[in-house]
Motif scaffolding. Structure first.
Motif, mmCIF file in Angstrom:
data_model
loop_
_atom_site.group_PDB
_atom_site.id
_atom_site.type_symbol
_atom_site.label_atom_id
_atom_site.label_comp_id
_atom_site.label_asym_id
_atom_site.label_seq_id
_atom_site.Cartn_x
_atom_site.Cartn_y
_atom_site.Cartn_z
ATOM 1 N N UNK A 41 0.822 -1.211 0.000
ATOM 2 C CA UNK A 41 0.000 0.000 0.000
ATOM 3 C C UNK A 41 0.859 1.266 0.000
ATOM 4 N N UNK A 42 2.153 1.095 0.067
ATOM 5 C CA UNK A 42 3.081 2.218 -0.022
ATOM 6 C C UNK A 42 2.871 2.935 -1.357
ATOM 7 N N UNK A 43 3.089 4.210 -1.366
ATOM 8 C CA UNK A 43 2.834 5.024 -2.566
ATOM 9 C C UNK A 43 3.642 4.585 -3.781
ATOM 10 N N UNK A 44 4.872 4.096 -3.586
ATOM 11 C CA UNK A 44 5.764 3.842 -4.716
ATOM 12 C C UNK A 44 5.970 2.369 -5.056
ATOM 13 N N UNK A 45 5.762 1.473 -4.113
ATOM 14 C CA UNK A 45 6.117 0.065 -4.312
ATOM 15 C C UNK A 45 5.481 -0.542 -5.556
ATOM 16 N N UNK A 46 4.184 -0.430 -5.693
ATOM 17 C CA UNK A 46 3.515 -1.059 -6.831
ATOM 18 C C UNK A 46 3.909 -0.414 -8.155
ATOM 19 N N UNK A 47 4.185 0.875 -8.118
ATOM 20 C CA UNK A 47 4.616 1.545 -9.342
ATOM 21 C C UNK A 47 6.004 1.065 -9.758
ATOM 22 N N UNK A 48 6.878 0.836 -8.789
ATOM 23 C CA UNK A 48 8.212 0.316 -9.091
ATOM 24 C C UNK A 48 8.105 -1.107 -9.621
ATOM 25 N N UNK A 49 7.276 -1.923 -8.982
ATOM 26 C CA UNK A 49 7.083 -3.301 -9.456
ATOM 27 C C UNK A 49 6.534 -3.288 -10.882
ATOM 28 N N UNK A 50 5.584 -2.416 -11.146
ATOM 29 C CA UNK A 50 5.024 -2.324 -12.499
ATOM 30 C C UNK A 50 6.088 -1.879 -13.501
ATOM 31 N N UNK A 51 6.972 -0.985 -13.092
ATOM 32 C CA UNK A 51 8.039 -0.516 -13.987
ATOM 33 C C UNK A 51 9.012 -1.636 -14.340
ATOM 34 N N UNK A 52 9.104 -2.638 -13.462
ATOM 35 C CA UNK A 52 10.028 -3.752 -13.689
ATOM 36 C C UNK A 52 9.370 -4.937 -14.404
ATOM 37 N N UNK A 53 8.098 -4.817 -14.762
ATOM 38 C CA UNK A 53 7.383 -5.959 -15.336
ATOM 39 C C UNK A 53 7.931 -6.395 -16.691
ATOM 40 N N UNK A 54 8.569 -5.491 -17.413
ATOM 41 C CA UNK A 54 9.087 -5.824 -18.747
ATOM 42 C C UNK A 54 10.493 -6.404 -18.713
ATOM 43 N N UNK A 55 11.071 -6.502 -17.511
ATOM 44 C CA UNK A 55 12.412 -7.063 -17.410
ATOM 45 C C UNK A 55 13.349 -6.119 -16.690
ATOM 46 N N UNK A 56 14.649 -6.452 -16.702
ATOM 47 C CA UNK A 56 15.638 -5.653 -15.966
ATOM 48 C C UNK A 56 15.636 -4.189 -16.407
ATOM 49 N N UNK A 57 15.784 -3.302 -15.413
ATOM 50 C CA UNK A 57 15.798 -1.865 -15.693
ATOM 51 C C UNK A 57 16.892 -1.204 -14.866
ATOM 52 N N UNK A 58 17.455 -0.156 -15.430
ATOM 53 C CA UNK A 58 18.421 0.657 -14.689
ATOM 54 C C UNK A 58 17.659 1.627 -13.791
#
Length: 160
Positions: A41-58
């Motif tokens: 429920x943290x403001x950023x956690x799910x957005x970060x997880x979603x950003x990583x859904x396509x694979x490794x990211x810098x």
């Protein structure tokens, strides 16, 4: 009384909840559940997880994908996800140095779970908004009636 599959599923889910009389959750599980709910429920956690859904990211790519997150908050969020085993961090011995973050199998399972919540929201979000508007309208009407009643009962209130 005959139970429907919906009733059975609802009763089963309620019984598993921490604090329920027949819950199999011990106090350690209960505490971990509270921590996990806090994490997702943290403001950023799910957005970060979603950003990583396509694979490794810098780091810089994640920051660009998660609009509004500060460098400090992204670092903190990634550190929490690393600690819980949701994300891996790989540092490459290159010049300039390169670091990538990637979801683990555990992080992918969380992403799937959250995907269900997103699907539910897309299917039922309109109903939730409508219910909120109706509730707010009723509250506003009651508040207005209360003010009118007070004004009738105390007509000289506020006059010097």
């Amino acid at each position: 009384m005959v139970s429907t599959p919906h009733d059975v599923r609802q009763q089963s889910a309620a019984a598993r909840m921490p604090g329920a009389p027949d819950s199999p959750c011990d106090s350690e599980t209960h505490e971990l559940l509270k921590e996990m709910l806090s994490l997702v429920s943290d403001r950023w956690t799910l957005l970060v997880i979603a950003a990583l859904r396509e694979g490794p990211q810098r780091f810089s790519t994640i920051q660009a994908l998660v609009r509004g997150v500060s460098h400090r908050m992204l670092s903190k969020t990634l550190r929490c996800l690393l600690r819980d085993g949701m994300v891996t961090r790989t540092a490459y011995a290159e010049m300039p140095p390169r670091v990538e973050y990637e979801l683990t199998a555990l992080g992918l399972k969380l992403l799937d779970l959250v995907g269900g919540v997103v699907d539910w929201t897309q299917s039922h979000g309109h109903d939730v908004r409508t219910n909120r508007e109706q509730f707010d309208r009723k509250c506003d009407e009651r508040e207005q009636l209360g003010r009118e009643r007070v004004d009738r009962e105390q007509p000289d209130r506020g006059r010097a």
